[in-house]
Write an enzyme that holds these catalytic residues in place. Structure first.
Site, short mmCIF file in Angstrom:
data_model
loop_
_atom_site.label_atom_id
_atom_site.label_comp_id
_atom_site.label_asym_id
_atom_site.label_seq_id
_atom_site.Cartn_x
_atom_site.Cartn_y
_atom_site.Cartn_z
N TRP A 77 -2.76 -2.84 -1.76
CA TRP A 77 -2.34 -4.23 -1.87
C TRP A 77 -3.32 -5.00 -1.01
O TRP A 77 -3.33 -4.86 0.22
CB TRP A 77 -0.92 -4.37 -1.36
CG TRP A 77 -0.28 -5.70 -1.63
CD1 TRP A 77 0.37 -6.08 -2.78
CD2 TRP A 77 -0.20 -6.82 -0.74
NE1 TRP A 77 0.84 -7.36 -2.66
CE2 TRP A 77 0.51 -7.85 -1.42
CE3 TRP A 77 -0.65 -7.07 0.54
CZ2 TRP A 77 0.77 -9.08 -0.85
CZ3 TRP A 77 -0.39 -8.31 1.12
CH2 TRP A 77 0.31 -9.30 0.42
N GLU B 266 10.93 -15.12 -7.12
CA GLU B 266 10.26 -13.82 -7.01
C GLU B 266 9.91 -13.22 -8.37
O GLU B 266 8.81 -12.74 -8.57
CB GLU B 266 11.18 -12.80 -6.30
CG GLU B 266 11.23 -12.93 -4.81
CD GLU B 266 12.17 -11.89 -4.19
OE1 GLU B 266 11.75 -11.21 -3.26
OE2 GLU B 266 13.32 -11.77 -4.64
N CYS C 124 0.85 -1.19 0.00
CA CYS C 124 0.00 0.00 0.00
C CYS C 124 0.89 1.25 0.00
O CYS C 124 1.90 1.30 0.66
CB CYS C 124 -0.95 0.09 1.18
SG CYS C 124 -2.18 -1.19 1.23
N LYS D 166 7.09 -4.72 -1.69
CA LYS D 166 8.46 -4.38 -1.31
C LYS D 166 8.61 -4.34 0.20
O LYS D 166 9.59 -4.83 0.75
CB LYS D 166 8.80 -3.01 -1.91
CG LYS D 166 10.17 -2.49 -1.54
CD LYS D 166 11.22 -3.12 -2.41
CE LYS D 166 12.63 -2.69 -2.07
NZ LYS D 166 13.58 -3.77 -2.41
N ARG E 146 6.02 -0.62 -4.20
CA ARG E 146 5.59 -1.23 -2.93
C ARG E 146 4.64 -2.40 -3.16
O ARG E 146 4.41 -3.20 -2.27
CB ARG E 146 4.92 -0.17 -2.05
CG ARG E 146 5.85 0.95 -1.67
CD ARG E 146 5.13 2.05 -0.94
NE ARG E 146 4.66 1.64 0.36
CZ ARG E 146 5.39 1.62 1.46
NH1 ARG E 146 6.65 2.00 1.40
NH2 ARG E 146 4.89 1.25 2.60
N HIS F 227 18.83 -36.82 0.59
CA HIS F 227 17.83 -37.22 1.57
C HIS F 227 16.43 -36.83 1.14
O HIS F 227 15.65 -36.29 1.92
CB HIS F 227 18.19 -36.63 2.94
CG HIS F 227 19.54 -37.04 3.41
ND1 HIS F 227 19.83 -38.32 3.81
CD2 HIS F 227 20.71 -36.36 3.48
CE1 HIS F 227 21.11 -38.41 4.13
NE2 HIS F 227 21.67 -37.23 3.93
N GLU G 46 19.56 -17.38 -1.60
CA GLU G 46 19.20 -16.05 -2.12
C GLU G 46 18.98 -16.12 -3.64
O GLU G 46 18.02 -15.55 -4.17
CB GLU G 46 20.30 -15.03 -1.76
CG GLU G 46 20.13 -13.64 -2.34
CD GLU G 46 18.84 -12.92 -1.95
OE1 GLU G 46 18.10 -13.42 -1.10
OE2 GLU G 46 18.57 -11.86 -2.55
N ASN H 130 -2.95 2.46 5.23
CA ASN H 130 -2.00 1.38 4.98
C ASN H 130 -1.84 0.64 6.30
O ASN H 130 -1.70 1.28 7.34
CB ASN H 130 -0.67 2.01 4.53
CG ASN H 130 0.46 1.00 4.46
OD1 ASN H 130 0.23 -0.20 4.43
ND2 ASN H 130 1.68 1.50 4.43
N GLY H 131 -1.90 -0.68 6.28
CA GLY H 131 -1.75 -1.44 7.52
C GLY H 131 -2.93 -2.37 7.72
O GLY H 131 -3.68 -2.65 6.78
N LYS I 281 15.47 -15.15 -5.59
CA LYS I 281 15.40 -14.18 -6.70
C LYS I 281 14.64 -14.77 -7.88
O LYS I 281 13.79 -14.14 -8.49
CB LYS I 281 16.79 -13.77 -7.20
CG LYS I 281 17.63 -12.85 -6.36
CD LYS I 281 17.12 -11.44 -6.24
CE LYS I 281 16.15 -11.32 -5.16
NZ LYS I 281 16.33 -10.88 -3.88
C1 G6P Z 1 9.64 -8.52 1.17
C2 G6P Z 1 10.49 -8.20 -0.05
C3 G6P Z 1 11.81 -8.96 0.05
C4 G6P Z 1 12.53 -8.58 1.33
C5 G6P Z 1 11.65 -8.86 2.56
C6 G6P Z 1 12.22 -8.24 3.81
O1 G6P Z 1 9.22 -9.84 1.12
O2 G6P Z 1 9.80 -8.55 -1.23
O3 G6P Z 1 12.63 -8.61 -1.05
O4 G6P Z 1 13.72 -9.29 1.42
O5 G6P Z 1 10.35 -8.27 2.37
O6 G6P Z 1 12.18 -6.85 3.69
P1 G6P Z 1 13.06 -5.85 4.53
O7 G6P Z 1 12.62 -4.49 4.11
O8 G6P Z 1 12.76 -6.15 5.97
O9 G6P Z 1 14.48 -6.14 4.20
#
Ligand code: G6P
Length: 609
Positions: free
Chosen positions: A75, A489, A2, A604, A27, A505, A482, A101-102, A486
């Site tokens: 969102w 995502e 949001c 985000k 966001r 396993h 990681e 937002n929230g 990626k």
């Molecule tokens: C969301 C984002 C990720 C991020 C995570 C933690 O899921 O899409 O890319 O790693 O939040 O966010 P932060 O702002 O706490 O690093």
């Protein structure tokens, strides 16, 4: 998650609101709307889908007149994405409009009470409840500030709320708790937003609104109040980055731009904490005598921040010989962890992630000291932690993080080296060699980026894969998780990261002809072992690709797709190995025609649980 924008001033509000909302697109959202005051009347326009629909409906803002307004990208949490559920919401008379937002946790209970008092609800949102609650108290007390403070006294949960009242046609009111909100002031106008990029074009003078602070925004500035409606003094912060830092700067996507910024981000983060060749934590406030006594570290975070913590665990334990535990913030906060005397490091790009913030509070409740590794200045986690290490990644717009993760790694290395220095677990000469080596990383990342076409070609070859496995041991495993995230995502390709030794396993049953298995091979003695695991998958038909440290001679395997990364100290290899993995995810996303910077269903900054 949001986005909120508000404006009051001399200009037409709608184009400013739309422009601000565009800057907050990163966001994540699925509908959008605006409310603009004109001649004491509120006009509301809302649309499901992308902002461009709202722009078309308002003739890019020209069709909705007025110099005072609020806007929102939603969102969906309560109720599907739809025009009805989109914000702003208003009372039946359309004399009050609000965006939020929230999450209002007790919204069902409040809604039932309001229904008993004669209110009707049209949407499934908690925001309509919030709006009507404000309306109820406004009608009761005829005081816009009081209505908001009464609202705050009754709701549980998190909110950044902006409200307009027809009876105050040149004012926007707002309040926040655990959801971000900033205020900007400029000549002839005042702004509110969820994040700085939305208003950077107009001003660099920004106030960070504190929890439970009420704001009254007029064209000549902002006034802040506590819940007792007493005025509070606040000092603005000057934002040092410019609007260009939040623009694409010639790159096709923010993600690619941010991948390319990583050499600078590493250098800037090093410069922040290394002075005259020595790690200096005085700005962070961490004193040697505190570090000396430290006998444990707990690292918490979500998503990539958690992954940076996993790398950190290997590095801290190996060089500072202090036990480290890494936990998902969402788990740590609820499991009543046994801890005493540890330092809790909370890693977060945004500094607003709900679970990470709750984990920080849980740690403080247990009497533990907390260090925030945070990118956004003045964010909630930064403000509540005992110590703050600010990563110098600059504004990160792409939902999938790259440069913030990289900066978090640097913060982790520096912390580990400093701890080792204070605890004297390694010689001074080794400390100085490690710091010197860190300084070579920007140039090494540059070299990797210069070779990005190789990864682009590989992406073209593998674009149709539906399953990808990342394997490695130690730090190679940590970087694999990681790389795998990626890929999931932004390319929407199913992927798993496995500690190479664990593959047998269970997971190896998923390997079939053509499955892509990507081995990360940078950890000296462990390389041969992971190679054996790769060969096992190759015998079952897997297509193998590897990310390997230059100069390493792999055993005879017939692996054809080998991507070299420059040599560095084995503790720092994640900073280099992650680059090809980020690029692979990026190019696969582009080739599959996905919205790279705004992947489906993701946000985000995740400010709800
Ligand atoms: C969301 C984002 C990720 C991020 C995570 C933690 O899921 O899409 O890319 O790693 O939040 O966010 P932060 O702002 O706490 O690093």
């Amino acid at each position: 998650m949001c986005g909120i924008v508000g404006y009051i001033g001399k200009e037409q509000a709608t184009p400013i609101l739309l422009d601000g909302l565009k800057k907050l697109e990163y966001r994540g959202y699925d509908s959008a709307g605006i409310a603009v005051m004109n001649g004491g009347e509120i006009n509301i326009v809302k649309a499901k889908g992308r902002l461009k629909v709202l722009c078309q409906m308002t003739d890019d803002g020209a069709a909705v007149k007025g110099a005072c307004g609020i806007g929102h990208t939603r969102w969906a949490t309560h109720g599907e994405p739809s025009e009805t559920n989109a914000h702003p919401h208003c009372n039946d008379e359309k004399t009050i409009a609000a965006v939020h937002n929230g999450i209002i946790e007790n919204y069902a209970e409040l809604k039932a009470k309001l229904i008993r008092r004669g209110y009707t609800f049209y949407s499934q949102t908690d925001t309509e409840v919030a709006t009507k609650l404000v309306d109820y108290y406004y009608k009761k007390y005829n005081d816009p500030l009081r209505a908001i403070s009464e609202f705050a006294l009754r709701v549980r949960g998190s909110y950044a709320l902006a409200v307009m009242y027809c009876e105050y046609p040149e004012t926007v009111f707002a309040i926040r708790k655990d959801s971000p909100m900033i205020i900007g002031t400029a000549k002839g106008g005042a702004f509110l937003a969820s994040d700085v990029p939305a208003i950077l074009k107009y001003t660099k003078s920004v106030y960070y609104v504190d929890n439970l602070e009420i704001v009254r925004l007029k064209s000549d500035g902002a006034t802040f109040f506590n819940l007792d409606r007493e005025e509070v003094e606040k000092v603005p912060v000057e934002i040092t980055w410019d609007a260009e830092a939040a623009e694409k700067g010639g790159f096709e996507h923010f993600m690619l731009k941010e991948i390319h910024e990583q050499p600078k981000v590493i250098a800037d983060t090093l410069n922040y904490a290394v002075k005259n060749g020595k790690i200096d934590f005085s700005e962070i406030g961490l004193e040697n005598k505190f570090l000396k006594k430290l006998n444990g570290v707990i690292i918490v975070g979500c998503g990539s921040a958690y992954h940076a913590g996993v790398v950190m665990q290997y590095v801290i334990e190996d060089i500072a010989r202090v036990p480290v535990r890494v936990e998902l913030a969402s788990e740590f906060r609820y499991r009543n962890p046994v801890a005493s005397g540890e330092l809790v490091i909370v890693i977060s790009q945004s500094g607003e992630t709900a679970d990470s913030l709750a984990a920080l509070r849980e740690a403080k409740k247990k009497g533990l000291k907390t260090l925030a590794v945070v990118n956004v200045l003045g964010s909630s986690i930064a403000r509540e932690a005992d110590y703050v290490f600010y990563t110098k990644a600059g504004p990160e717009i792409s939902v999938a993080t790259t440069k913030a993760y990289t900066a978090q790694l640097i913060a982790g290395y520096l912390f580990a080296i400093k701890l080792a220095e204070v605890k004297k677990t390694v010689d001074a000469a080794v400390i100085s060699a490690l710091v010197t080596e860190l300084k070579t990383l920007p140039e090494k990342v540059e070299r990797l980026l210069a070779d990005k076409e190789k990864i682009q070609k590989f992406a073209a070859e593998t674009v149709d894969k539906n399953n990808v496995f990342f394997i490695g041991r130690g730090i190679d495993y940590a970087v694999g998780i990681e790389g795998s995230l990626k890929l999931k995502e932004i390319s929407y390709i199913h992927s798993e990261a496995y500690a190479a030794g664990e593959l047998k396993h269970g997971t190896i049953s998923l390997i079939e002809k053509g499955t892509l298995v990507l081995g990360v091979l940078t950890q000296g003695a462990l390389i041969e072992k992971t190679v054996s695991n790769l060969v096992e998958t190759q015998s079952r038909g897997a297509l193998i690709a590897t990310v390997v440290t230059q100069g390493v001679r792999l055993p005879e395997t017939g692996f054809e797709r080998v991507f070299y990364v420059p040599e560095t100290d084995s503790h720092f290899t994640a900073s280099l190995a992650v680059i090809p993995l980020q690029l692979l995810a990026y190019y696969l996303s582009v080739l599959r025609g996905n919205d790279v910077d705004k992947p489906r269903n993701l946000a985000k900054s995740v400010t709800v649980e």
